[in-house]
Write a protein that holds these residues in place. Structure first.
Motif, PDB file in Angstrom:
ATOM      1  N   UNK A   1      30.507 -55.605 -44.367  1.00 32.67           N
ATOM      2  CA  UNK A   1      29.611 -56.758 -44.227  1.00 32.67           C
ATOM      3  C   UNK A   1      29.926 -57.896 -45.191  1.00 32.67           C
ATOM      4  N   UNK A   2      30.568 -57.582 -46.321  1.00 29.41           N
ATOM      5  CA  UNK A   2      30.852 -58.625 -47.318  1.00 29.41           C
ATOM      6  C   UNK A   2      32.204 -59.290 -47.101  1.00 29.41           C
ATOM      7  N   UNK A   3      32.901 -58.893 -46.060  1.00 26.16           N
ATOM      8  CA  UNK A   3      34.155 -59.566 -45.728  1.00 26.16           C
ATOM      9  C   UNK A   3      33.979 -60.380 -44.454  1.00 26.16           C
ATOM     10  N   UNK A   4      34.628 -61.529 -44.381  1.00 21.93           N
ATOM     11  CA  UNK A   4      34.579 -62.332 -43.159  1.00 21.93           C
ATOM     12  C   UNK A   4      35.344 -61.616 -42.056  1.00 21.93           C
ATOM     13  N   UNK A   5      35.277 -62.200 -40.859  1.00 23.85           N
ATOM     14  CA  UNK A   5      36.024 -61.660 -39.730  1.00 23.85           C
ATOM     15  C   UNK A   5      37.499 -61.528 -40.106  1.00 23.85           C
ATOM     16  N   UNK A   6      38.076 -62.596 -40.629  1.00 21.99           N
ATOM     17  CA  UNK A   6      39.511 -62.514 -40.963  1.00 21.99           C
ATOM     18  C   UNK A   6      39.757 -61.564 -42.128  1.00 21.99           C
ATOM     19  N   UNK A   7      38.780 -61.459 -43.030  1.00 17.66           N
ATOM     20  CA  UNK A   7      38.902 -60.516 -44.149  1.00 17.66           C
ATOM     21  C   UNK A   7      38.895 -59.081 -43.660  1.00 17.66           C
ATOM     22  N   UNK A   8      38.061 -58.791 -42.655  1.00 16.96           N
ATOM     23  CA  UNK A   8      38.020 -57.444 -42.090  1.00 16.96           C
ATOM     24  C   UNK A   8      39.336 -57.094 -41.407  1.00 16.96           C
ATOM     25  N   UNK A   9      39.919 -58.069 -40.718  1.00 16.75           N
ATOM     26  CA  UNK A   9      41.178 -57.788 -40.015  1.00 16.75           C
ATOM     27  C   UNK A   9      42.323 -57.669 -41.020  1.00 16.75           C
ATOM     28  N   UNK A  10      42.219 -58.441 -42.069  1.00 13.58           N
ATOM     29  CA  UNK A  10      43.240 -58.394 -43.110  1.00 13.58           C
ATOM     30  C   UNK A  10      43.363 -56.995 -43.709  1.00 13.58           C
ATOM     31  N   UNK A  11      42.225 -56.269 -43.739  1.00 11.34           N
ATOM     32  CA  UNK A  11      42.230 -54.900 -44.270  1.00 11.34           C
ATOM     33  C   UNK A  11      43.298 -54.026 -43.631  1.00 11.34           C
ATOM     34  N   UNK A  12      43.369 -54.098 -42.285  1.00  6.23           N
ATOM     35  CA  UNK A  12      44.337 -53.256 -41.567  1.00  6.23           C
ATOM     36  C   UNK A  12      45.751 -53.647 -41.967  1.00  6.23           C
ATOM     37  N   UNK A  13      45.963 -54.949 -42.177  1.00  4.66           N
ATOM     38  CA  UNK A  13      47.307 -55.425 -42.523  1.00  4.66           C
ATOM     39  C   UNK A  13      47.648 -55.064 -43.963  1.00  4.66           C
ATOM     40  N   UNK A  14      46.646 -55.161 -44.852  1.00  5.12           N
ATOM     41  CA  UNK A  14      46.876 -54.777 -46.253  1.00  5.12           C
ATOM     42  C   UNK A  14      47.242 -53.295 -46.315  1.00  5.12           C
ATOM     43  N   UNK A  15      46.478 -52.481 -45.553  1.00  6.14           N
ATOM     44  CA  UNK A  15      46.738 -51.032 -45.559  1.00  6.14           C
ATOM     45  C   UNK A  15      48.139 -50.735 -45.046  1.00  6.14           C
ATOM     46  N   UNK A  16      48.609 -51.553 -44.116  1.00 13.08           N
ATOM     47  CA  UNK A  16      49.936 -51.320 -43.539  1.00 13.08           C
ATOM     48  C   UNK A  16      51.050 -51.954 -44.377  1.00 13.08           C
ATOM     49  N   UNK A  17      50.655 -52.620 -45.488  1.00 13.92           N
ATOM     50  CA  UNK A  17      51.661 -53.211 -46.372  1.00 13.92           C
ATOM     51  C   UNK A  17      52.290 -54.477 -45.836  1.00 13.92           C
ATOM     52  N   UNK A  18      51.593 -55.169 -44.930  1.00 14.56           N
ATOM     53  CA  UNK A  18      52.123 -56.438 -44.410  1.00 14.56           C
ATOM     54  C   UNK A  18      52.025 -57.498 -45.512  1.00 14.56           C
ATOM     55  N   UNK A  19      53.125 -58.182 -45.831  1.00 15.09           N
ATOM     56  CA  UNK A  19      53.107 -59.173 -46.916  1.00 15.09           C
ATOM     57  C   UNK A  19      52.082 -60.271 -46.658  1.00 15.09           C
ATOM     58  N   UNK A  20      51.508 -60.763 -47.751  1.00 16.46           N
ATOM     59  CA  UNK A  20      50.445 -61.759 -47.659  1.00 16.46           C
ATOM     60  C   UNK A  20      50.857 -62.962 -46.807  1.00 16.46           C
TER      61      UNK A  20
END
Ligand SMILES: Nc1ncnc2c1ncn2[C@@H]1O[C@H](COP(=O)(O)OP(=O)(O)O)[C@@H](O)[C@H]1O
Ligand SMILES: [Mg+2]
Length: 258
Positions: A89-108
């Motif tokens: 709830x404390x992350x925006x829509x794009x922040x929530x999606x970013x989680x999956x990419x961070x977990x997968x090690x996708x560069x910023x």
């Protein structure tokens, strides 16, 4: 011939000293959309959890790409019914999606483009900066689906994803998921207790029965759905083949005919 993407080979599952799934075998081919139906408590969620490696079978083997599944993998994405709890709830829509990419090690540097891409695929490009609480239930569920797409999974598991939504929103999301699956060539194992939803979405429908009795398999029916795509909420559901499948499944699920 290559191995099926997912194969259940006489998979049995016991939990709390009780047999939840009795030996069940089926395969899901690449690009196939397979639906699982059955009454509440018959083991649908348990079966999906076994497909994802969250539950270890007590008998038989689950294979993905020919390899036994022993633990969860990023190649497998899971969409839960409860979108409210699946999103932070404390992350925006794009922040929530970013989680999956961070977990997968996708560069910023790559993340913003990937996020924009999946948000446009689910029609949420204009809502990237909103928080989940600012969105309707249907939109929150689309965020969860977008997060799974961002993971670029080999296999998408969906557990009654539209069960908490009103009928109009549900129909809209069914069509959206069907379109995405076709466009992306995704492989889907989709659980629902809604027989019409299973027939409408699936290439095949597998029906499970609760407490099949000693020595009898949980898997009670496997039906092909010979309806052309794209499907249509009105005309597809009026086709004789749809009505015949509905009758067959209804007789089995609602009246307990094995
Ligand atoms: N961790 C667990 N321990 C013991 N029993 C469980 C556990 N998880 C599920 N069950 C039982 O297994 C049965 C099937 O559950 P589930 O797979 O959630 O069914 P469905 O999704 O078809 O409603 C239910 O009777 C449930 O109470
Ligand atoms: Mg369930």
């Amino acid at each position: 011939m290559s191995a099926p993407l997912l194969a259940f080979d006489r998979v049995a599952i016991h939990l709390g000293g009780r047999e939840i799934l009795s030996p069940t075998s089926f395969e899901v081919g690449r690009g196939e959309f397979v639906c699982i139906v059955g009454a509440s408590g018959c083991g649908k969620t348990t079966l999906l959890r076994a497909a994802s490696g969250l539950v270890t079978p007590t008998g038989g083997t689950v294979r993905r790409d020919g390899v036994p599944v022993t633990q969860p993998s990023r190649e497998v994405a899971f969409v839960f019914q409860d979108y409210g709890r699946a999103l932070l709830p404390w992350r925006t829509v794009q922040g929530n999606i970013s989680l999956a990419l961070e977990a997968a090690g996708v560069p910023k540097a790559e993340r913003a483009a990937r996020i924009a891409d999946v948000l446009s695929k689910v029609g949420l490009a204009a809502h990237a900066h909103k928080f989940p609480a600012q969105l309707s239930g249907g939109m929150q569920q689309r965020v969860q689906i977008a997060r799974c797409l961002a993971q670029a999974p080999q296999l998408l598991l969906m557990d009654e994803p539209f069960g908490a939504l009103d009928a109009l929103t549900r129909h809209g999301l069914q069509d959206e998921v069907a379109r995405l699956v076709q466009e992306q060539g995704l492989t889907v194992l989709f659980v629902t207790h809604d027989l019409e939803e299973a027939i409408y979405l699936g290439d095949r429908v597998i029906a499970l029965q609760a407490d099949p009795g000693p020595g009898r398999p949980s898997l009670a029916r496997m039906l092909d759905v010979p309806l052309s795509r794209p499907r249509d909420q009105l005309s597809t559901k009026e086709q004789p083949a749809f009505l015949q499948l509905r009758r067959e499944l209804f007789g089995f699920i609602e009246q307990g005919h094995a």
